[in-house]
Enzyme design. Structure first.
Site, short mmCIF file in Angstrom:
data_model
loop_
_atom_site.label_atom_id
_atom_site.label_comp_id
_atom_site.label_asym_id
_atom_site.label_seq_id
_atom_site.Cartn_x
_atom_site.Cartn_y
_atom_site.Cartn_z
N ASP A 41 10.08 -60.73 7.95
CA ASP A 41 10.83 -59.69 7.27
C ASP A 41 10.80 -59.83 5.75
OD1 ASP A 41 12.90 -57.53 7.47
OD2 ASP A 41 14.11 -59.03 6.44
N HIS A 86 11.39 -49.36 12.63
CA HIS A 86 12.81 -49.03 12.63
C HIS A 86 13.34 -48.60 11.26
CE1 HIS A 86 12.26 -53.05 11.24
NE2 HIS A 86 13.48 -53.06 10.75
N ASP A 87 12.50 -48.60 10.25
CA ASP A 87 12.93 -48.20 8.91
C ASP A 87 12.40 -46.84 8.49
OD1 ASP A 87 14.23 -50.66 8.52
OD2 ASP A 87 12.41 -51.60 7.74
N ASP A 104 11.30 -61.44 14.90
CA ASP A 104 11.45 -61.05 13.52
C ASP A 104 12.04 -62.24 12.78
OD1 ASP A 104 11.83 -59.26 11.27
OD2 ASP A 104 11.97 -57.65 12.76
N GLU A 124 5.90 -58.43 6.29
CA GLU A 124 6.24 -57.09 5.81
C GLU A 124 6.22 -57.11 4.29
OE1 GLU A 124 9.97 -53.95 5.80
OE2 GLU A 124 10.24 -56.08 5.49
N ASN A 161 25.09 -53.79 30.21
CA ASN A 161 26.49 -54.10 30.54
C ASN A 161 27.48 -53.03 30.10
OD1 ASN A 161 26.35 -54.54 27.85
ND2 ASN A 161 27.28 -56.58 27.88
N ASP A 163 20.67 -50.83 27.57
CA ASP A 163 21.95 -51.53 27.69
C ASP A 163 22.20 -51.83 29.16
OD1 ASP A 163 24.55 -52.45 27.47
OD2 ASP A 163 25.40 -50.41 27.37
C1 GLC Z 1 13.21 -55.13 6.23
C2 GLC Z 1 13.70 -54.63 7.55
C3 GLC Z 1 14.89 -53.76 7.33
C4 GLC Z 1 15.97 -54.59 6.68
C5 GLC Z 1 15.46 -55.29 5.43
C6 GLC Z 1 16.38 -56.40 5.03
O1 GLC Z 1 12.76 -54.13 5.40
O2 GLC Z 1 12.67 -53.99 8.23
O3 GLC Z 1 15.35 -53.16 8.49
O4 GLC Z 1 17.05 -53.78 6.33
O5 GLC Z 1 14.20 -55.87 5.60
O6 GLC Z 1 16.25 -57.49 5.87
CA CA Z 2 24.81 -54.29 26.08
#
Ligand code: GLC
Ligand code: CA
Length: 563
Positions: free
Chosen positions: A204, A339-340, A98, A262, A23, A21
């Site tokens: 995605d 991130h999941d 993404d 994905e 700001n 971050d």
């Molecule tokens: C994918 C992403 C996830 C998101 C989902 C809906 O699985 O990685 O973070 O919640 O798609 O877009």
């Molecule tokens: Ca920020």
């Protein structure tokens, strides 16, 4: 097989919200990523994948897009995005974004129009159906299909008295890919970003674009009042591959770009070829989830109690099935987490006593498997799952939907243990840069609490330490991309060694010139692994050792003598 630049890359995934971050609003931003580009370059990676930073109400942290053509003010401006791409390219780093194609936000102008009336020209860009009535005359969703984020995959909309489909949250209506205009609009959007200079996409939730358009009820057995988690109704369906071929011809074929779709938990290696075969009109690679949940994380409450013990045989055979199934047909991406998923050192390593050694061992496996490796930000310093002591510390939309229903079933304590292991927030905590307040991530209040171990586990500490997880990741990346073993590590064949050994994940990578052996102990105790060690030299390892006894989480990369 034709060699491609993206086969010779190591990717690094950035979750912008939690990276840096600049700001003081507690949310990571694009200027923060720009500020850290030298750090990223110092890792040796040559590709970054940045999670969504488009305009979004942030119901699902950016996967709910309200304008594909602009950057959300939380993250910065379009100028920042251009600057980031430019500066990354200056450092020899390609940038993929993404691409969110399955849904938009309910605040996207397309959906605002679509929901306004049944006659609207965008009505058919989303999936609308009438509800049903039960015997008592109560209104029910059009069918019994579940959503990934709890409850029905339909949401009622009062304006027109119909339901729209949403396989994720209520604020994420699914797009109707059967509609020609919609498909054109998505292609335009992807081209626009490619023309702006991005090098491709992680695409995605791609498995879900095509639905069973009979919309018939699932026959899966579910308790009354519950919805059927029958993901096949909207995953990996034949029709999807027509959309992909069209997208390939209209968009991807015209650019030197890379795409990683994905495909989630449902698809197998054979389906991977339909998505991303070397001769398929589709993507270049697909992410599968099969190895991510071996220790039980996602969803399943029953699997998140007690100590984790990795079923090493199952884990390595899962990798083997994919690798051999894809060999010569599909180029694979490799990754431990994104991130999941939970943090890998908490999942397959030891976040405490053997933190350093086990994180290094996991890195060694990732970076010596066939396919393009992706490192998830923070993995390179061995960041761990959260230590939160309240359910309210979590913020993921999946958690927000899950907790109220879980509270009716199980104790608060049990929910907490479950989330600490399974929640997606485990991977979404602020990046641990140094030991100052909030780990140097922000001068304000971070959007999620920093994990308590940041004073010990942080970039600054590890940068100054040759023996750190970070230094090991750098060494391994060099080994993969720039050493004399580059060719065999990238393009060599793969074969498990002693595939039934219960504790050790060991394999051979080989080609006409070289043979490399990787041996990784997945246990927190000494184990024996016998091969003819005299015929090999150690190229890299995390413990000073030799012979057939392996220390806890020890790994060795060996090279055949005279090879
Ligand atoms: C994918 C992403 C996830 C998101 C989902 C809906 O699985 O990685 O973070 O919640 O798609 O877009
Ligand atoms: Ca920020």
């Amino acid at each position: 097989m034709k060699k491609q630049w993206w086969m010779e890359t190591v990717g690094y995934q950035i979750y912008p919200r939690s990276y840096k971050d600049t700001n003081g609003d507690g949310i990571g931003d694009l200027p923060g990523i720009i500020e850290k580009l030298d750090y990223i370059a110092s890792l040796g990676v040559n590709l970054i994948w940045i999670c969504p930073f488009y305009q979004s109400p942030m119901d699902d942290n950016g996967y709910d897009v309200s304008d594909f053509y602009d950057v959300d003010p939380l993250f910065g401006t379009l100028e920042d995005a251009k600057e980031l791409i430019r500066q990354a390219h200056d450092r020899g780093i390609r940038v993929i974004l993404d691409l969110v194609m399955n849904q938009t936000s309910d605040e996207h102008p397309w959906f605002v129009e679509s929901r306004s009336s049944k006659e609207n020209s965008k009505r058919d860009w989303y999936i609308w159906r009438d509800g049903k009535k039960d015997r008592k005359g109560n209104l029910l969703p059009p069918n019994n299909w579940a959503s990934f984020f709890e409850g029905s995959c339909w949401n009622y909309d009062e304006t027109t008295g119909q339901y729209y489909m949403k396989i994720f949250s209520n604020k994420m209506p699914d797009l109707n890919w059967e509609n020609d205009e919609l498909r054109k609009a998505m292609a335009e959007m992807a081209k626009w970003w490619l023309d702006l200079g991005v090098d491709g996409f992680r695409v995605d939730a791609i498995a879900h674009l095509a639905k069973d358009i009979t919309f018939r009820n699932s026959k899966m057995n579910v308790e009354p009042g519950h919805f059927a988690p029958d993901w096949r109704k909207f995953s990996n369906r034949d029709r999807l591959f027509d959309y992909l071929a069209e997208f390939h011809d209209d968009v991807l074929a015209h650019y030197d770009c890379v795409t990683v779709g994905e495909v989630g938990g449902g698809a197998n290696e054979k389906e991977a070829e339909r998505y991303a075969g070397l001769n398929t009109k589709g993507f270049n690679m697909v992410f599968n989830f099969d190895h991510c949940w071996k220790n039980g994380a996602f969803g399943d409450e029953g699997r998140t109690v007690g100590k984790l013990t990795t079923d090493v045989i199952d884990l390595k055979k899962t990798f083997e099935r994919w690798i051999l199934g894809c060999e010569g047909k599909v180029w694979m991406p490799q990754y431990w987490l994104n991130h999941d998923h939970p943090r890998v050192v908490s999942q397959y390593g030891d976040p405490d006593e053997y933190h350093r050694i086990s994180a290094q061992m996991l890195g060694a496996v990732l970076l010596t498997l066939p396919g393009t490796p992706f490192i998830y930000n923070g993995e390179e310093i061995g960041m761990t799952n959260v230590d939160y002591d309240s359910v309210d510390d979590f913020n993921d939309v999946w958690v927000r939907n899950y907790v109220p229903s879980a509270r009716k079933r199980i104790s608060e304590e049990r929910i907490l243990t479950h989330l600490r292991r399974a929640s997606r927030d485990n991977a979404r905590t602020p990046m641990q840069w140094d030991d100052s307040e909030n780990a140097g991530f922000t001068t304000g209040k971070p959007h999620l609490k920093v994990v308590g171990n940041y004073k010990k586990i942080n970039v600054r500490n590890q940068e100054n330490d040759d023996e750190s997880v970070l230094s090991m990741y750098k060494r391994l990346i060099q080994l993969r991309l720039h050493s004399d073993l580059k060719d065999v590590l990238i393009y060599g064949k793969f074969e498990l060694i002693q595939d039934n050994h219960p504790d050790v994940f060991a394999y051979r990578r080989y080609d006409e010139k070289n043979e490399v052996i990787i041996i990784a102990n997945f246990r927190d105790r000494n184990v024996i692994f016998e091969i003819d060690y005299d015929s090999y030299d150690i190229v890299c390892s995390n413990v000073k050792n030799s012979g057939c006894e392996f220390m806890p989480y020890e790994f060795r990369i060996l090279k055949a003598k005279g090879g």
